[in-house]
Design a protein around this motif. Structure first.
Motif, mmCIF file in Angstrom:
data_model
loop_
_atom_site.group_PDB
_atom_site.id
_atom_site.type_symbol
_atom_site.label_atom_id
_atom_site.label_comp_id
_atom_site.label_asym_id
_atom_site.label_seq_id
_atom_site.Cartn_x
_atom_site.Cartn_y
_atom_site.Cartn_z
ATOM 1 N N ILE A 158 6.530 106.337 -74.881
ATOM 2 C CA ILE A 158 5.404 107.249 -75.074
ATOM 3 C C ILE A 158 5.817 108.631 -74.604
ATOM 4 O O ILE A 158 6.202 108.813 -73.443
ATOM 5 N N ILE A 159 5.768 109.607 -75.518
ATOM 6 C CA ILE A 159 6.255 110.954 -75.268
ATOM 7 C C ILE A 159 5.142 111.957 -75.541
ATOM 8 O O ILE A 159 4.070 111.599 -76.029
ATOM 9 N N ASN A 160 5.427 113.219 -75.248
ATOM 10 C CA ASN A 160 4.463 114.284 -75.512
ATOM 11 C C ASN A 160 5.220 115.507 -76.024
ATOM 12 O O ASN A 160 5.632 116.366 -75.256
ATOM 13 N N GLN A 161 5.417 115.561 -77.328
ATOM 14 C CA GLN A 161 6.127 116.673 -77.966
ATOM 15 C C GLN A 161 5.164 117.392 -78.905
ATOM 16 O O GLN A 161 4.966 116.973 -80.046
ATOM 17 N N ALA A 162 4.556 118.468 -78.406
ATOM 18 C CA ALA A 162 3.590 119.214 -79.214
ATOM 19 C C ALA A 162 4.264 120.045 -80.292
ATOM 20 O O ALA A 162 3.656 120.350 -81.320
ATOM 21 N N VAL A 163 5.518 120.424 -80.072
ATOM 22 C CA VAL A 163 6.267 121.223 -81.038
ATOM 23 C C VAL A 163 7.550 120.481 -81.385
ATOM 24 O O VAL A 163 8.302 120.079 -80.499
ATOM 25 N N LYS A 164 7.775 120.297 -82.670
ATOM 26 C CA LYS A 164 9.001 119.648 -83.149
ATOM 27 C C LYS A 164 9.741 120.635 -84.048
ATOM 28 O O LYS A 164 9.121 121.325 -84.859
ATOM 29 N N ILE A 165 11.049 120.681 -83.892
ATOM 30 C CA ILE A 165 11.879 121.642 -84.620
ATOM 31 C C ILE A 165 13.003 120.900 -85.319
ATOM 32 O O ILE A 165 13.588 119.967 -84.755
ATOM 33 N N SER A 166 13.299 121.301 -86.535
ATOM 34 C CA SER A 166 14.426 120.735 -87.263
ATOM 35 C C SER A 166 15.231 121.856 -87.903
ATOM 36 O O SER A 166 14.682 122.693 -88.618
ATOM 37 N N VAL A 167 16.518 121.864 -87.608
ATOM 38 C CA VAL A 167 17.449 122.761 -88.300
ATOM 39 C C VAL A 167 18.141 121.922 -89.370
ATOM 40 O O VAL A 167 18.923 121.023 -89.059
ATOM 41 N N GLU A 168 17.816 122.190 -90.620
ATOM 42 C CA GLU A 168 18.297 121.379 -91.729
ATOM 43 C C GLU A 168 19.769 121.680 -92.045
ATOM 44 O O GLU A 168 20.318 122.700 -91.603
ATOM 45 N N PRO A 169 20.436 120.793 -92.804
ATOM 46 C CA PRO A 169 21.855 120.998 -93.110
ATOM 47 C C PRO A 169 22.176 122.333 -93.763
ATOM 48 O O PRO A 169 23.278 122.856 -93.597
ATOM 49 N N ASP A 170 21.215 122.921 -94.502
ATOM 50 C CA ASP A 170 21.466 124.222 -95.135
ATOM 51 C C ASP A 170 21.127 125.392 -94.221
ATOM 52 O O ASP A 170 21.197 126.555 -94.634
ATOM 53 N N GLY A 171 20.748 125.089 -92.955
ATOM 54 C CA GLY A 171 20.442 126.129 -91.991
ATOM 55 C C GLY A 171 18.973 126.494 -91.898
ATOM 56 O O GLY A 171 18.586 127.275 -91.015
ATOM 57 N N ALA A 172 18.148 125.972 -92.790
ATOM 58 C CA ALA A 172 16.708 126.274 -92.753
ATOM 59 C C ALA A 172 16.091 125.692 -91.481
ATOM 60 O O ALA A 172 16.357 124.550 -91.111
ATOM 61 N N VAL A 173 15.267 126.498 -90.823
ATOM 62 C CA VAL A 173 14.619 126.095 -89.585
ATOM 63 C C VAL A 173 13.148 125.789 -89.857
ATOM 64 O O VAL A 173 12.407 126.654 -90.335
ATOM 65 N N PHE A 174 12.745 124.566 -89.565
ATOM 66 C CA PHE A 174 11.356 124.146 -89.747
ATOM 67 C C PHE A 174 10.732 123.866 -88.380
ATOM 68 O O PHE A 174 11.376 123.306 -87.495
ATOM 69 N N VAL A 175 9.470 124.254 -88.236
ATOM 70 C CA VAL A 175 8.725 124.036 -86.992
ATOM 71 C C VAL A 175 7.403 123.353 -87.336
ATOM 72 O O VAL A 175 6.696 123.773 -88.250
ATOM 73 N N GLU A 176 7.100 122.309 -86.609
ATOM 74 C CA GLU A 176 5.821 121.605 -86.746
ATOM 75 C C GLU A 176 5.099 121.700 -85.405
ATOM 76 O O GLU A 176 5.574 121.181 -84.395
ATOM 77 N N ALA A 177 3.968 122.386 -85.381
ATOM 78 C CA ALA A 177 3.262 122.659 -84.125
ATOM 79 C C ALA A 177 1.901 121.989 -84.096
ATOM 80 O O ALA A 177 1.135 122.062 -85.069
#
Length: 296
Positions: free
Chosen positions: A221-240
């Motif tokens: 059980i975790i608490n991650q309010a913000v998740k970030i992914s740097v995709e293979p093409d360099g695109a940065v996605f943020v889910e808040a």
């Protein structure tokens, strides 16, 4: 854009794990209402959480949605930073992930969690026992809380329609064993902070998880309010998502996660990308947003 009319219905939401270097799974859907509906019933149809659907559709009344309204169904998401094994509960997004052993997939479920003052604790544990048709023995503290609302609970609530644990329960090997993942006898509360600390699932979802999981399986059980992914093409996605309130005073305030200093620096402190990142943290749509590109 994927469109569905109001007759569409699902139970579990299953995703293939992403390719190496990516952490984004799924696609968002669009539901078009053909009659007056409410967001709770739409959330149940697509097996997403109530608050998640509200966050993804700002400005739409949760209680009465006019015919012809386009409703965004948040089924694209970023996987949390965890080992992909067993049961993972991310409190901030009110979701439970189940990673099937030996398979390249993950099942994602909306959940209810502990309310303010009765928070679900962070933990790394395992399933201690599994119970079909469980008996509920409310603690002294819970019975006292109910008495303050002029409701007298019995010491033991047998299996049946009046049992708030529903038909199936997984007892966690944490503390004295007071925390469960269980079903419900209510038709409301999934995707909300409503429990006394346990993790609540829709009736069909807990049956599925009960059948798939095993005693001794890992639960994190975790608490991650913000998740970030740097995709293979360099695109940065943020889910808040909105950070969890810890007090009744915080519950009525707008809480925003602090920007990550390193990511802000990479995006360029005062750049358009950094501004988009900060805006995503503030809006808290719960949907992955592309905020910029990292140099490869």
């Amino acid at each position: 854009m994927v469109l569905f009319l109001h007759t569409f219905s699902v139970s579990a939401v299953e995703y293939q794990l992403p390719s190496h270097g990516s952490r984004i799974i799924g696609k968002n859907l669009t539901h078009i209402t053909e009659k007056s509906e409410d967001l709770e019933s739409i959330a149940a149809k697509y097996n997403v959480g109530f608050l998640a659907l509200i966050a993804a559709n700002p400005g739409i009344s949760p209680h009465l949605v006019e015919p012809g309204t386009f409703i965004k169904i948040p089924q694209q998401l970023i996987l949390p930073v965890v080992d992909y094994e067993g049961i993972v509960v991310n409190l901030a997004e009110l979701r439970l992930y189940y990673f099937e052993k030996g398979k390249n997939n993950v099942h994602v479920f909306p959940i209810g969690i502990g309310r303010v003052g009765r928070e679900t604790p962070l933990m790394t544990t395992r399933i201690r026992t599994k119970r079909e048709n469980p008996t509920w023995r409310p603690t002294k503290e819970i019975r006292k809380e109910y008495l303050e609302r002029e409701i007298e609970l019995p010491a033991v609530v047998p299996p049946g329609p009046d049992n708030p644990l529903g038909t199936h329960a997984l007892r966690l090997d944490y503390g004295a064993g007071e925390y469960l993942i269980h079903g419900t006898n209510k038709d409301f509360g999934i995707g909300l902070r409503v429990s006394s600390g346990c993790i609540r699932m829709r009736p069909t979802d807990i049956v599925w998880l009960f059948d798939k999981s095993r005693v001794g399986e890992t639960v994190k059980i975790i608490n991650q309010a913000v998740k970030i992914s740097v995709e293979p093409d360099g695109a940065v996605f943020v889910e808040a998502h909105r950070p969890l309130s810890r007090t009744k005073e915080e519950r009525d305030k707008r809480l925003v996660s602090r920007p990550d200093d390193l990511l802000t620096e990479w995006l360029g402190d005062d750049s358009l990308h950094a501004k988009r990142y900060r805006a995503t943290l503030a809006v808290q749509s719960g949907i992955p947003v592309e905020v910029g590109t990292m140099p490869l």
